[in-house]
Design an enzyme around this catalytic site. Structure first.
Site, PDB file in Angstrom:
ATOM      1  N   CYS A 168       0.809  -1.229   0.000  1.00  0.00           N
ATOM      2  CA  CYS A 168       0.000   0.000   0.000  1.00  0.00           C
ATOM      3  C   CYS A 168       0.839   1.275   0.000  1.00  0.00           C
ATOM      4  O   CYS A 168       0.305   2.364  -0.221  1.00  0.00           O
ATOM      5  CB  CYS A 168      -0.951   0.001   1.186  1.00  0.00           C
ATOM      6  SG  CYS A 168      -2.008  -1.438   1.176  1.00  0.00           S
ATOM      7  N   ASN A 193     -10.128  -0.152   0.357  1.00  0.00           N
ATOM      8  CA  ASN A 193      -8.672  -0.029   0.315  1.00  0.00           C
ATOM      9  C   ASN A 193      -8.181  -0.642  -0.998  1.00  0.00           C
ATOM     10  O   ASN A 193      -8.253  -1.857  -1.171  1.00  0.00           O
ATOM     11  CB  ASN A 193      -8.087  -0.764   1.531  1.00  0.00           C
ATOM     12  CG  ASN A 193      -6.574  -0.738   1.571  1.00  0.00           C
ATOM     13  OD1 ASN A 193      -5.928  -0.341   0.604  1.00  0.00           O
ATOM     14  ND2 ASN A 193      -6.018  -1.173   2.681  1.00  0.00           N
ATOM     15  N   HIS A 221      -3.088   7.280   2.250  1.00  0.00           N
ATOM     16  CA  HIS A 221      -3.532   5.959   1.787  1.00  0.00           C
ATOM     17  C   HIS A 221      -4.908   5.684   2.389  1.00  0.00           C
ATOM     18  O   HIS A 221      -5.137   5.896   3.581  1.00  0.00           O
ATOM     19  CB  HIS A 221      -2.536   4.893   2.225  1.00  0.00           C
ATOM     20  CG  HIS A 221      -3.033   3.493   2.028  1.00  0.00           C
ATOM     21  ND1 HIS A 221      -3.612   3.078   0.844  1.00  0.00           N
ATOM     22  CD2 HIS A 221      -3.062   2.421   2.855  1.00  0.00           C
ATOM     23  CE1 HIS A 221      -3.964   1.811   0.964  1.00  0.00           C
ATOM     24  NE2 HIS A 221      -3.640   1.391   2.176  1.00  0.00           N
TER      25      HIS A 221
HETATM   26  N1  ACO Z   1     -18.085  -8.054  10.417  1.00  0.00           N
HETATM   27  C1  ACO Z   1     -18.534  -8.250  11.655  1.00  0.00           C
HETATM   28  N2  ACO Z   1     -17.739  -8.526  12.691  1.00  0.00           N
HETATM   29  C2  ACO Z   1     -16.408  -8.583  12.447  1.00  0.00           C
HETATM   30  C3  ACO Z   1     -15.867  -8.368  11.155  1.00  0.00           C
HETATM   31  C4  ACO Z   1     -16.776  -8.106  10.119  1.00  0.00           C
HETATM   32  N3  ACO Z   1     -16.364  -7.880   8.842  1.00  0.00           N
HETATM   33  N4  ACO Z   1     -14.531  -8.489  11.228  1.00  0.00           N
HETATM   34  C5  ACO Z   1     -14.228  -8.747  12.515  1.00  0.00           C
HETATM   35  N5  ACO Z   1     -15.360  -8.804  13.247  1.00  0.00           N
HETATM   36  C6  ACO Z   1     -15.507  -9.070  14.682  1.00  0.00           C
HETATM   37  C7  ACO Z   1     -14.360  -9.880  15.221  1.00  0.00           C
HETATM   38  O1  ACO Z   1     -14.604 -11.262  15.027  1.00  0.00           O
HETATM   39  C8  ACO Z   1     -14.395  -9.493  16.682  1.00  0.00           C
HETATM   40  O2  ACO Z   1     -15.411 -10.207  17.300  1.00  0.00           O
HETATM   41  P1  ACO Z   1     -15.223 -10.754  18.829  1.00  0.00           P
HETATM   42  O3  ACO Z   1     -15.069  -9.516  19.646  1.00  0.00           O
HETATM   43  O4  ACO Z   1     -16.483 -11.497  19.065  1.00  0.00           O
HETATM   44  O5  ACO Z   1     -13.995 -11.593  18.775  1.00  0.00           O
HETATM   45  C9  ACO Z   1     -14.806  -8.022  16.630  1.00  0.00           C
HETATM   46  O6  ACO Z   1     -15.417  -7.814  15.356  1.00  0.00           O
HETATM   47  C10 ACO Z   1     -13.670  -7.079  16.786  1.00  0.00           C
HETATM   48  O7  ACO Z   1     -12.595  -7.480  15.924  1.00  0.00           O
HETATM   49  P2  ACO Z   1     -11.268  -6.670  15.850  1.00  0.00           P
HETATM   50  O8  ACO Z   1     -10.336  -7.317  14.887  1.00  0.00           O
HETATM   51  O9  ACO Z   1     -10.779  -6.427  17.240  1.00  0.00           O
HETATM   52  O10 ACO Z   1     -11.808  -5.309  15.236  1.00  0.00           O
HETATM   53  P3  ACO Z   1     -11.082  -3.937  15.135  1.00  0.00           P
HETATM   54  O11 ACO Z   1     -11.838  -2.906  15.852  1.00  0.00           O
HETATM   55  O12 ACO Z   1      -9.614  -4.048  15.398  1.00  0.00           O
HETATM   56  O13 ACO Z   1     -11.268  -3.615  13.594  1.00  0.00           O
HETATM   57  C11 ACO Z   1     -10.013  -3.621  11.574  1.00  0.00           C
HETATM   58  C12 ACO Z   1     -10.690  -4.475  12.617  1.00  0.00           C
HETATM   59  C13 ACO Z   1     -11.045  -2.743  10.891  1.00  0.00           C
HETATM   60  C14 ACO Z   1      -9.369  -4.521  10.522  1.00  0.00           C
HETATM   61  C15 ACO Z   1      -8.961  -2.741  12.271  1.00  0.00           C
HETATM   62  O14 ACO Z   1      -8.100  -3.530  13.064  1.00  0.00           O
HETATM   63  C16 ACO Z   1      -8.135  -1.981  11.308  1.00  0.00           C
HETATM   64  O15 ACO Z   1      -8.627  -1.082  10.664  1.00  0.00           O
HETATM   65  N6  ACO Z   1      -6.825  -2.283  11.205  1.00  0.00           N
HETATM   66  C17 ACO Z   1      -5.975  -1.665  10.268  1.00  0.00           C
HETATM   67  C18 ACO Z   1      -6.150  -2.367   8.995  1.00  0.00           C
HETATM   68  C19 ACO Z   1      -5.662  -1.570   7.877  1.00  0.00           C
HETATM   69  O16 ACO Z   1      -5.790  -0.375   7.844  1.00  0.00           O
HETATM   70  N7  ACO Z   1      -5.085  -2.274   6.953  1.00  0.00           N
HETATM   71  C20 ACO Z   1      -4.636  -1.717   5.813  1.00  0.00           C
HETATM   72  C21 ACO Z   1      -3.322  -0.968   5.983  1.00  0.00           C
HETATM   73  S1  ACO Z   1      -2.093  -1.641   5.080  1.00  0.00           S
HETATM   74  C22 ACO Z   1      -2.762  -1.943   3.674  1.00  0.00           C
HETATM   75  O17 ACO Z   1      -3.475  -1.119   3.202  1.00  0.00           O
HETATM   76  C23 ACO Z   1      -2.557  -3.253   3.025  1.00  0.00           C
END
Ligand code: ACO
Length: 339
Positions: A133, A296, A266
């Site tokens: 990215c 993304n 990004h």
């Molecule tokens: N729908 C519903 N529930 C979901 C989903 C979904 N799509 N995905 C995860 N959950 C659930 C999980 O199972 C978890 O449930 P639990 O509490 O019962 O275990 C709960 O939601 C929370 O999951 P987390 O992973 O803790 O959620 P978080 O708030 O961290 O959000 C996310 C996840 C959006 C991926 C976040 O961590 C994030 O934005 N990280 C950065 C990712 C990013 O920006 N990547 C790209 C950068 S690099 C590149 O671009 C390649």
């Protein structure tokens, strides 16, 4: 290639000690999936998600997916043609093509060579750059260096991705985040900047938190060629480095956040973008946001957002732009420029 003395270049006098963007373009595949449509598709396989969860955690409302058989070069070419038209240039004017992608058409040749053939721009150097990215800020930095070194005077820099090819649709934590698309800029030698400052970083110790750990050997796919991400680890690293690298390019150019007309980060997650803008002191209304409509798109996200801002008439000639990327590797970087 020997910089400034390549056989391909000596007849062309390169004017200007700087590099400036003279045209932008972008392209999205026609197939658009809202969160509700994606949730319905996943529900058919017993995977639960919702528009509310995706919107609240990421800011994403929709993404575009390429049809089967459509590769990164197919998205890159219309984006490149739009950028060339905007710059008043033709493919024959190009003396450098760089494609930032993690989803190349094939193992080799490079997607850049395939784009070159499709554009009809034979002869100039063309290569891919892989920084996930952060790919577009890496590619723009390399092109800027080559233009300032006299190795090119009219470069095409593209970010193009079909991340849908890498998604594991049984993993709801990642498959809702990504989309396909391409963005391109024409970067030309100029007497005035242009690009003011660039800074790139990588820390391979974090290679495992965001990866697609597959390869090809002996005619077989080895490993698991689907995207894997530890979202929380990526989130923490991203918010820890992004304001620092943005501040570094501002300092190097003798500018401050108050000089930034448009911040184009990004487009991974609205929360990361908002947190970085807040730390830098850039008001929310000066942040270009397309993650809501594109998801993304990895290396394509910054040039896509840039072109949208330009075509909406928000980004105007003379504006100061702060571009910033972060992604797998772990990689990150920023470019400050006068548009
Ligand atoms: N729908 C519903 N529930 C979901 C989903 C979904 N799509 N995905 C995860 N959950 C659930 C999980 O199972 C978890 O449930 P639990 O509490 O019962 O275990 C709960 O939601 C929370 O999951 P987390 O992973 O803790 O959620 P978080 O708030 O961290 O959000 C996310 C996840 C959006 C991926 C976040 O961590 C994030 O934005 N990280 C950065 C990712 C990013 O920006 N990547 C790209 C950068 S690099 C590149 O671009 C390649």
């Amino acid at each position: 290639m020997t910089l400034a003395s390549s056989a391909a270049f000596p007849a062309r006098a390169v004017s200007g000690a700087h590099a400036r963007i003279t045209g932008t373009g972008s392209h999205l595949p026609a197939r658009r999936l809202t969160n509700d449509e994606l949730a319905a598709r996943l529900a058919a396989d017993g995977i639960e998600t919702s528009d509310a969860w995706i919107t609240e955690r990421t800011g994403i409302r929709a993404r575009h997916f390429a049809d089967p058989g459509v590769g990164a070069s197919d998205l890159a070419v219309p984006a490149a043609q739009a950028a060339l038209t905007a710059a008043g240039r033709r493919a024959e004017d190009l003396d450098l093509i760089i494609v930032a992608t993690s989803t190349p058409d094939m193992v080799f040749p490079s997607t850049a060579c395939i784009v070159q053939r499709k554009l009809g721009a034979a002869g100039c150097p063309a290569f891919d750059l892989q920084a996930v990215c952060s790919g577009f800020v890496y590619a723009l930095t390399v092109a800027d260096s080559m233009v300032r070194a006299g190795a090119a005077r009219c470069a095409l820099v593209i970010g193009a991705e079909v991340f849908s090819h890498l998604l594991d649709f049984s993993d709801r934590t990642t498959c809702v985040l990504f989309g396909d698309g391409a963005g391109a800029v024409v970067l030309e030698a100029s007497d005035a900047p242009g690009i003011l400052a660039c800074e790139l970083h990588a820390d391979g110790r974090h290679a495992d938190i965001l990866c697609t750990p597959g390869s090809i050997a002996g005619g077989q796919v080895v490993g698991r060629p689907l995207l894997h991400m530890d979202g929380q680890a990526v989130f923490k690293l991203a918010v820890g480095v992004l304001d620092q690298v943005a501040q570094a390019v501002l300092d190097r150019a003798g500018r401050t956040a108050a000089d930034v007309d448009w911040f184009i980060p990004h487009q991974a997650n609205l929360r990361i973008m908002a947190s970085t803008a807040r730390k830098l002191g850039v008001p929310a209304e000066r942040v270009i946001v397309t993650v809501d409509e594109h998801g993304n798109t990895s290396a394509a996200s910054i040039p896509l957002a840039l072109d949208h801002g330009v075509r909406q008439g928000r980004i105007r000639p003379g504006d100061t732009l702060l571009l910033e990327g972060v992604g797998g590797g772990f990689t990150w970087g920023a470019v400050l420029l006068d548009f």
